[in-house]
Scaffold this motif. Sequence first.
Motif, PDB file in Angstrom:
ATOM      1  N   PHE A  68       8.943  46.928   3.470  1.00  0.00           N
ATOM      2  CA  PHE A  68       8.210  46.679   2.221  1.00  0.00           C
ATOM      3  C   PHE A  68       7.786  47.996   1.582  1.00  0.00           C
ATOM      4  CE2 PHE A  68       3.938  46.243   0.298  1.00  0.00           C
ATOM      5  CZ  PHE A  68       4.276  45.478  -0.814  1.00  0.00           C
ATOM      6  N   TYR A  69       7.165  48.862   2.370  1.00  0.00           N
ATOM      7  CA  TYR A  69       6.686  50.141   1.836  1.00  0.00           C
ATOM      8  C   TYR A  69       7.846  51.049   1.432  1.00  0.00           C
ATOM      9  CZ  TYR A  69       2.231  48.511   3.596  1.00  0.00           C
ATOM     10  OH  TYR A  69       1.104  47.769   3.816  1.00  0.00           O
ATOM     11  N   ALA A  70       8.930  51.028   2.198  1.00  0.00           N
ATOM     12  CA  ALA A  70      10.105  51.825   1.818  1.00  0.00           C
ATOM     13  C   ALA A  70      10.623  51.376   0.454  1.00  0.00           C
ATOM     14  CB  ALA A  70      11.191  51.707   2.881  1.00  0.00           C
ATOM     15  N   ALA A 120       3.942  56.583  10.493  1.00  0.00           N
ATOM     16  CA  ALA A 120       3.194  56.997   9.307  1.00  0.00           C
ATOM     17  C   ALA A 120       4.205  57.117   8.172  1.00  0.00           C
ATOM     18  CB  ALA A 120       2.505  58.334   9.552  1.00  0.00           C
ATOM     19  N   MET A 121       3.753  56.779   6.970  1.00  0.00           N
ATOM     20  CA  MET A 121       4.614  56.848   5.794  1.00  0.00           C
ATOM     21  C   MET A 121       3.874  57.575   4.679  1.00  0.00           C
ATOM     22  SD  MET A 121       6.392  53.042   5.837  1.00  0.00           S
ATOM     23  CE  MET A 121       7.851  53.516   4.880  1.00  0.00           C
ATOM     24  N   THR A 162       1.869  52.004   9.653  1.00  0.00           N
ATOM     25  CA  THR A 162       2.339  50.627   9.659  1.00  0.00           C
ATOM     26  C   THR A 162       3.275  50.397  10.833  1.00  0.00           C
ATOM     27  OG1 THR A 162       3.195  48.897   8.188  1.00  0.00           O
ATOM     28  CG2 THR A 162       4.367  51.014   8.173  1.00  0.00           C
ATOM     29  N   PHE A 163       3.755  49.167  10.956  1.00  0.00           N
ATOM     30  CA  PHE A 163       4.720  48.847  11.996  1.00  0.00           C
ATOM     31  C   PHE A 163       6.134  49.167  11.533  1.00  0.00           C
ATOM     32  CE2 PHE A 163       1.285  46.203  13.624  1.00  0.00           C
ATOM     33  CZ  PHE A 163       1.345  46.522  14.972  1.00  0.00           C
ATOM     34  N   ARG A 164       6.909  49.731  12.443  1.00  0.00           N
ATOM     35  CA  ARG A 164       8.321  50.016  12.192  1.00  0.00           C
ATOM     36  C   ARG A 164       9.127  48.709  12.209  1.00  0.00           C
ATOM     37  NH1 ARG A 164       9.734  55.254  13.063  1.00  0.00           N
ATOM     38  NH2 ARG A 164       8.228  56.556  14.138  1.00  0.00           N
ATOM     39  N   ALA A 165      10.240  48.732  11.531  1.00  0.00           N
ATOM     40  CA  ALA A 165      11.272  47.693  11.636  1.00  0.00           C
ATOM     41  C   ALA A 165      10.773  46.279  11.349  1.00  0.00           C
ATOM     42  CB  ALA A 165      11.952  47.762  13.000  1.00  0.00           C
ATOM     43  N   LEU A 166       9.773  46.149  10.502  1.00  0.00           N
ATOM     44  CA  LEU A 166       9.332  44.827  10.064  1.00  0.00           C
ATOM     45  C   LEU A 166       9.490  44.752   8.550  1.00  0.00           C
ATOM     46  CD1 LEU A 166       6.038  44.179  12.089  1.00  0.00           C
ATOM     47  CD2 LEU A 166       8.326  43.298  12.547  1.00  0.00           C
ATOM     48  N   ALA A 167      10.085  43.676   8.074  1.00  0.00           N
ATOM     49  CA  ALA A 167      10.330  43.523   6.634  1.00  0.00           C
ATOM     50  C   ALA A 167       9.040  43.578   5.828  1.00  0.00           C
ATOM     51  CB  ALA A 167      11.061  42.213   6.366  1.00  0.00           C
TER      52      ALA A 167
END
Length: 185
Positions: free
Chosen positions: A130-132, A167-168, A120-125
Amino acid sequence: MEDILLRRAVLADAAVLPDVERSADAVFRGVPGLEWIADDAVLGVEAQRRWIRRGHVWVAEQAGRGILGFVTAQEVEDLFHIWQIAVRAEAQRAGIGRALIARVEATALAAGRSALTLTTFRALAFNEAFYAGLGFRVLRPSECRGRLAGILRAEAEHGLPAERRCAMRRDLGTPDRSRAEPHAT
């Protein structure tokens, strides 16, 4: 969310999924440097049908409104990898994305899998944050070997800025019964 039905996609759904993805991608119009994604190509109907035939797509549907979102995930090794999640712009922030991830989690747990991964993209809400909030953690570069490193490399080759991608992973344990989940089939 009370009248949202989560179900496995059927072939007829493939015709709608590109429009759902285009609508979801409209949010990128407000992200400096990523505005182009809102107008970029999306996965076409035939490609969607291939994913559906493999049983890897679930949709969120509401009577009278049709398909509002979908998730594409694939069983890989000992986990499920989420390739795509999209929720129509007008239906975002209503818990549909969270419910779709919960559906993948339930499927992964039922299959005895240990984790979920995604890029996903870093530093985007509406991406990393969202995933965090769902329990995913950003993987360090040293943790992104093999498959995930290959996915990130392929994304960069297709124009996604590598410095803005990550990656998460979310390790799975016992299902969290405290989260309400819409009826799913």
